[in-house]
Design an enzyme around this catalytic site. Structure first.
Site, PDB file in Angstrom:
ATOM      1  CG  ASP A 257      -2.299   0.510   1.074  1.00  0.00           C
ATOM      2  OD1 ASP A 257      -2.431   1.532   0.025  1.00  0.00           O
ATOM      3  OD2 ASP A 257      -2.986   0.571   1.787  1.00  0.00           O
TER       4      ASP A 257
ATOM      5  CG  ASP B  37      -9.609   2.507  -0.042  1.00  0.00           C
ATOM      6  OD1 ASP B  37      -9.110   1.561  -0.369  1.00  0.00           O
ATOM      7  OD2 ASP B  37      -8.952   3.467   0.725  1.00  0.00           O
TER       8      ASP B  37
END
Ligand code: GLA
Length: 729
Positions: free
Chosen positions: A478, A548
């Site tokens: 990430d 997301d």
């Protein structure tokens, strides 16, 4: 086929199956002119298109208007400061401060295959799949050598471009601008297709008419970004999904980029794509070389849909290297939306236990397992397992999950550092910052100076230690903030402008080490959702977290925009719980499954807490995934209707490469009262073959499904969906 050089006309002809690209060397001064790019033609000599015998003529015939010549000549690689006032692709500053350059052809080389780009991701191909042309030029002002490379992938209708700048002089040169691709077109009567968004709204498609002046997309955020995307297509005004001229350009790079189309005074268009010159310069000492990243371009005379399929083919076959590329990916369950930071070993094991019984194949432990990370305000950089949460240590957790028959995956954010961390206490100077000046926080964290070798070395070894401590088969890498306050302790004032590019090169180096040391690892990239979903990352990881935002309805547009360029097999998509955590929307569990099926399938919820009704549907979804995964991974993707245009519904189709089957996904976004069944025309089938619509009695030819279409019956309620599976008889 491939690449041919015609000595008489000094023309290079680059042919793919359906496109031709032509370059000519003209005049005594060896100008490198761009003659043609478009539908495949057989002719060899077309340099009349360069208009050098129209006023203002070539300079050797009329030196009086040399400036006008430079300003209108369609060139392969434009340079700054001599009279071409359209934006230039190359700007070099000499030691004495001058910035003019003019490139002159010196020699060329045509070879089979393609060499890699040192330190950079790039498409690859062997002698049978591609050919490469390298044109070496010299800048008559500085003596610098510039090599323009073109690789031709015939089968995929793709040409790649990159540029190498070689300093064979005894002086130092400052590169202020070095684009990877400069493409001059006749006419401004095009539409521009670009991708735009924000966090949780990545890659929404925008189509707008090109006009005079400069238009484009770019990033100065240090990554390719949520906001704009390193892709641009120019298409004929009348082009549709299935008809018309389309030129697509995709940048194989994960940092700052600029893609710009400029409509100019004589109704021509110049397209530039490459590293964003803003926040960039590069000091090139005597004997050094600079390699630009690569641009992948494709031409389709069969509309936007074929452009997309060309990109999918080239990226599936010639960019993704992972052994998972052609493998069915494990169905994973990720604990982020299930628990956020509030988890311990017991909770993870209970999720894994339930998930394994339902057929889910891998547990991914997301953020929060290390250091003092009980929320997102601290501990990035402290990559040591928190044994208060993971009692007995990581190995014991992984062993327990493995014993349930599940694989185990883990989350890292290697490029970051929290001010509240042991790492920051020890190495505050490792964060990117301007010494002694205020630092800009984002998500309460700073970015590590990954361009520094010692920083990379330390972080990489921490990641490696964790990965070797247990049977970890997947990593989610990430990156949750963008770059600011660009300052590095190891760069001097002349080189400070190299920071952003060095950062990206550092990330690539770490990822290369990771995939080399752990060849069996399934690596998934992620950046605050989908802020680094780009072709550069696909070289290291076969899949990337798309967004997301897991809301099935919003995902339709996010996935449509992403799939404009990238294969479905690269888009990570999960079924999550409702009300959705990003939108509050409640959609049927079934629809969430259908939409997630268009990517790498998985779950992002606490399987022990969802309703029994939803849970009971999981084995069915698992079966559906196993049935269709290979088709979705390797098939040809067709957009049929999108909700932005239809207002009411969305529909897309995947057809097997051999046309033996097809899967159509149809989603109602807003139900319309008092309406008929809806007629949908399918695409890509074999006209004269019979296909059975599974679950019905209908058997018709491909031609009938495509021209007459099918009727989809009304469904009750918003957000309903259905899958239509056709099998060739
Ligand atoms: C990012 C990712 C999420 C999750 C969180 C963890 O936002 O996109 O999927 O991993 O970080 O902090």
């Amino acid at each position: 086929m491939g690449i041919t050089y015609f000595n008489n006309s000094k023309t290079f002809k680059l042919d793919t199956k359906k496109s031709t690209y032509m370059i000519a060397i003209v005049d005594k001064e060896q100008f490198i002119g761009h003659v043609y790019y478009g539908k495949r033609i057989e002719d060899e000599e077309m340099s009349y298109l360069l208009r050098i015998y129209e006023p203002p003529y070539i300079p050797t015939e009329n030196n009086r208007d040399r400036c006008s010549f430079y300003d209108t000549f369609p060139t392969e690689y434009s340079t700054h400061g001599i009279g071409d006032y359209r934006d230039s692709a190359l700007k070099l500053r000499s030691e004495d401060g001058h910035t003019a350059s003019r490139l002159q052809y010196v020699s060329h080389d045509i070879s089979k295959g393609k060499e890699g780009l040192k330190g950079l991701p790039a498409t690859f191909g062997d002698d049978s799949s591609c050919m490469t042309l390298s044109i070496t030029c010299e800048d008559v002002f500085t003596g610098i050598e510039v090599v323009l490379s073109y690789s031709v992938f015939e089968e995929e209708d793709v040409i790649t471009r990159d540029v190498k700048i070689i300093n064979n002089t005894d002086k130092t040169i400052m590169i202020e601008k070095a684009y990877s691709c400069c493409q001059d077109f006749d006419g401004v009567d095009y539409d521009l297709i670009t991708l735009h968004g924000s966090w949780a709204r990545e890659r929404h498609v925008q189509r707008s008419p090109l006009s005079l002046g400069k238009q484009g997309v770019n990033s100065v955020r240090g990554e390719s970004s949520h906001q704009e995307h390193p892709f641009m297509a120019l298409c004929a005004r009348e082009a549709t999904e299935d008809f018309g001229d389309v030129y697509g350009f995709s940048f194989v790079y994960s940092g700052n980029f600029n893609a710009q189309a400029e409509g100019t005074q004589f109704n021509c268009t110049r397209l530039l794509m490459g590293i964003n010159p803003e926040e960039f310069n590069w000091l090139l000492k005597s004997g050094e070389q600079f390699q630009t990243p690569e641009v992948v371009m494709t031409y389709s005379s069969e509309g936007i849909g074929q452009m997309t399929r060309n990109f999918h083919n080239i990226y599936r076959r010639h960019l993704i290297r992972s052994k998972y590329r052609d493998q069915k990916r494990p169905i994973l369950i990720n604990n982020w939306e299930a628990t956020y930071f509030d988890f311990n070993k017991e909770k993870l094991v209970s999720i894994a236990k339930q998930a394994s019984e339902l057929g889910i194949e891998m547990l991914v432990m997301d953020d929060g397992w290390f250091g003092n990370r009980f929320d997102d305000n601290r501990a990035l950089g402290d990559w040591f397992v928190n044994e208060d949460k993971i009692e007995g240590g990581l190995k014991s957790l992984v062993d327990e999950v493995n014993a349930l028959g599940m694989k185990f995956g883990i989350w890292f954010e290697p490029e970051m550092i929290s001010p509240e961390s042991k790492l920051y206490e020890e190495h505050p100077d490792w964060a990117i910052q301007i010494e002694g000046k205020p630092m800009t926080l984002s998500r309460n964290q700073y970015v590590l100076d990954i361009g520094r070798e010692e920083v990379r070395e330390y972080i990489y070894n921490r990641v490696k230690d964790i990965l070797t401590s247990a049977n970890i088969e997947y990593v989610k890498w990430d990156m949750n903030r963008q770059l600011t306050n660009l300052g590095s302790r190891v760069l001097n004032s002349q080189q400070m402008g190299e920071l952003s590019h060095r950062y990206v090169l550092g990330v690539y180096e770490m990822m290369e080490r990771l995939v080399t040391d752990f060849p069996d690892l399934l690596l998934e990239n992620c950046s605050g959702g989908g802020a680094r979903f780009d072709a550069g990352m696909l070289y290291y990881s076969p899949q990337i977290w798309c967004s997301d935002n897991t809301d099935a309805i919003e995902r339709l547009e996010i996935q449509r925009g992403t799939a404009m360029v990238y294969p479905l097999s690269t888009m990570s998509a999960h079924v999550s719980d409702c009300p959705n955590h990003a939108t509050g929307r409640v959609t049927p569990f079934k629809t969430r499954g259908h939409v997630a099926l268009a990517g790498t399938f998985g779950y992002e919820l606490d399987v022990t807490k969802i309703s029994k009704e939803d849970r009971d549907m999981i084995p069915e979804q698992v079966e559906m995934y196993h049935q269709y995964a290979r088709l979705i991974q390797s098939g040809d993707y067709y957009r049929i209707a999108n909700v932005a245009d239809t207002k009411y519904y969305d529909c897309y189709e995947v057809v097997a490469a051999d046309k033996s089957e097809a899967l159509v996904t149809y989603v109602i976004v807003t139900n319309l009262a008092n309406s008929h069944s809806r007629r949908i025309r399918l695409k890509g089938l074999q006209e004269d073959a019979l296909y059975a619509w599974e679950g019905t009695d209908l058997v018709m030819t491909g031609a009938a499904y495509m021209n007459a279409g099918i009727l989809i019956q009304q469904m009750w309620g918003d957000y309903q969906s259905t899958l239509i599976h056709l099998v060739r008889q």
